[in-house]
Design a protein around this motif. Structure first.
Motif, PDB file in Angstrom:
ATOM      1  N   TYR A 168       0.822  -1.207   0.000  1.00 49.88           N
ATOM      2  CA  TYR A 168       0.000   0.000   0.000  1.00 49.88           C
ATOM      3  C   TYR A 168       0.860   1.263   0.000  1.00 49.88           C
ATOM      4  CZ  TYR A 168       0.836   0.121   5.096  1.00 49.88           C
ATOM      5  OH  TYR A 168       1.414   0.157   6.340  1.00 49.88           O
ATOM      6  N   PHE A 169       2.180   1.097   0.075  1.00 54.66           N
ATOM      7  CA  PHE A 169       3.102   2.232   0.009  1.00 54.66           C
ATOM      8  C   PHE A 169       4.498   1.682  -0.243  1.00 54.66           C
ATOM      9  CE2 PHE A 169       5.891   5.562   1.681  1.00 54.66           C
ATOM     10  CZ  PHE A 169       5.319   6.692   1.134  1.00 54.66           C
ATOM     11  N   ILE A 187       5.109  13.238  -1.883  1.00 55.65           N
ATOM     12  CA  ILE A 187       4.260  12.046  -1.925  1.00 55.65           C
ATOM     13  C   ILE A 187       4.447  11.337  -3.263  1.00 55.65           C
ATOM     14  CG2 ILE A 187       1.883  11.193  -1.872  1.00 55.65           C
ATOM     15  CD1 ILE A 187       1.285  13.620  -0.043  1.00 55.65           C
ATOM     16  N   PRO A 188       4.798  10.048  -3.240  1.00 54.85           N
ATOM     17  CA  PRO A 188       5.041   9.311  -4.498  1.00 54.85           C
ATOM     18  C   PRO A 188       3.748   8.808  -5.113  1.00 54.85           C
ATOM     19  CG  PRO A 188       5.377   7.858  -2.636  1.00 54.85           C
ATOM     20  CD  PRO A 188       5.037   9.201  -2.052  1.00 54.85           C
ATOM     21  N   ASP A 189       3.853   8.192  -6.268  1.00 57.48           N
ATOM     22  CA  ASP A 189       2.693   7.534  -6.879  1.00 57.48           C
ATOM     23  C   ASP A 189       2.346   6.282  -6.073  1.00 57.48           C
ATOM     24  OD1 ASP A 189       2.580   9.394  -8.944  1.00 57.48           O
ATOM     25  OD2 ASP A 189       3.925   8.211 -10.232  1.00 57.48           O
ATOM     26  N   PRO A 190       1.079   5.903  -6.050  1.00 59.21           N
ATOM     27  CA  PRO A 190       0.707   4.715  -5.284  1.00 59.21           C
ATOM     28  C   PRO A 190       1.124   3.427  -5.983  1.00 59.21           C
ATOM     29  CG  PRO A 190      -1.209   5.579  -6.450  1.00 59.21           C
ATOM     30  CD  PRO A 190      -0.093   6.564  -6.661  1.00 59.21           C
ATOM     31  N   PRO A 191       1.351   2.364  -5.209  1.00 58.40           N
ATOM     32  CA  PRO A 191       1.632   1.060  -5.798  1.00 58.40           C
ATOM     33  C   PRO A 191       0.326   0.376  -6.196  1.00 58.40           C
ATOM     34  CG  PRO A 191       1.684   0.864  -3.435  1.00 58.40           C
ATOM     35  CD  PRO A 191       1.400   2.325  -3.741  1.00 58.40           C
ATOM     36  N   THR A 192       0.433  -0.832  -6.749  1.00 58.10           N
ATOM     37  CA  THR A 192      -0.739  -1.630  -7.084  1.00 58.10           C
ATOM     38  C   THR A 192      -0.863  -2.767  -6.088  1.00 58.10           C
ATOM     39  OG1 THR A 192      -0.498  -1.123  -9.448  1.00 58.10           O
ATOM     40  CG2 THR A 192      -1.866  -3.019  -8.859  1.00 58.10           C
ATOM     41  N   PRO A 193      -1.872  -2.754  -5.215  1.00 57.28           N
ATOM     42  CA  PRO A 193      -2.023  -3.832  -4.242  1.00 57.28           C
ATOM     43  C   PRO A 193      -2.164  -5.190  -4.915  1.00 57.28           C
ATOM     44  CG  PRO A 193      -3.429  -1.978  -3.667  1.00 57.28           C
ATOM     45  CD  PRO A 193      -2.898  -1.705  -5.042  1.00 57.28           C
TER      46      PRO A 193
END
Length: 292
Positions: free
Chosen positions: A139-140, A284-290
């Motif tokens: 999630y991060f 703040i970075p781009d979100p990952p893919t859960p």
């Protein structure tokens, strides 16, 4: 020719201009209530392990003991917002969450002993840990960095660590990365918490604290540390944060990943980060893919 406007017209013009200015201002978004996951595992309450001493990520005041663990109150931070969103998606209201202190040295044990249902504690997913717990997420994705005293102009990055004394909490990927990369070149101190590391840095007992950049940014932004400590912003690892639960929780992993996907898609993920770590100046970075 100079135009002549009535006072009322000038007032309307000023209001319109103010509206445009306000529309152009950015502010943190809203953390939304999730749509309950259809067929979700039924919980009436949840015990969730978090850090109690990581500003911006997870903090809480100790409120006593229950079933052999330390429980907290007034929990806040990015991990807390994330956990609350997931709980609501699983049908558990915020008031039915018990916050359990989960220091790095205790995380796996808390899960294996059945003391918590989930752990969200800046907990990096690794192959070794996956042998003991199941993970949803990431999630991060954080990056290991260095926190130093502001007046230390010689320690400018990881390439200047030789002969230095570092501090990292025990049983963390931060400590293991130092041992893997710099063994023999640096001395490593490993107390149980990063707050203890930061204390040792401010008193001059260590040269730097090393852990994830988002955690270091929270410590640097504390009023007592402003103008005293700084993050080097020279990240040298990827740290994908996961949500841990007991082995054999395959269905729950899928459901939590569904909740995380909604958390990111509806803007709540970004809103939480803006609220909790944005004021520190952390980018703040781009979100990952859960689930990936």
């Amino acid at each position: 020719m100079r135009s002549r406007l009535s006072p009322l017209a000038r007032l309307f013009g000023a209001v319109a201009t103010l509206g445009l200015v306000l529309a152009g201002c950015s502010s943190p978004g809203e953390i939304k209530d999730p749509t309950p996951i259809a067929g979700a595992t039924t919980f009436s309450k949840l015990r969730i392990g978090i850090s109690f001493d990581q500003p911006g990520v997870g903090t809480a005041s100790e409120a006593g003991e229950s079933d052999g663990v330390t429980v907290g109150k007034d929990a806040k931070g990015f991990d807390v917002d994330t956990a609350t969103y997931i709980a609501k998606a699983l049908g558990v209201p915020a008031e039915s969450i018990t916050w359990v202190k989960a220091d790095p040295v205790d995380r796996e044990r808390l899960i294996e002993d059945g003391k918590v249902d989930l752990v969200l504690s800046s907990y990096t997913i690794t192959e070794d840990r996956k042998r003991r717990v199941d993970f949803a997420g990431p999630y991060f994705v954080a990056h290991q960095d260095l926190l130093v005293r502001r007046n230390d102009e010689e320690l400018t990055g990881p390439d200047r660590l030789k002969g230095r004394t570092l501090c990292a909490a025990a049983n963390t990927t931060s400590a293991q990365n130092v041992l893997n990369r710099y063994q023999g070149d640096v001395a490593l101190v490993q107390p149980n918490t990063f707050s203890e590391c930061v204390k040792r840095l401010t008193t001059g007992d260590v040269d730097a604290v090393t852990t994830d950049d988002i955690i270091l940014a929270g410590f640097a932004a504390l009023p007592a540390n402003k103008g005293v400590l700084r993050v080097l912003n020279k990240g040298f690892s990827d740290e994908p944060y996961g949500i841990a639960m007991p082995k054999g929780s395959g269905q729950l992993v899928t459901q939590v990943n569904q909740a995380l996907t909604s958390y990111i898609a509806d803007g709540s993920w970004k809103a939480s980060l803006e609220r909790n770590v944005g004021p520190s100046g952390y980018k703040i970075p781009d979100p990952p893919t859960p689930g990936k």
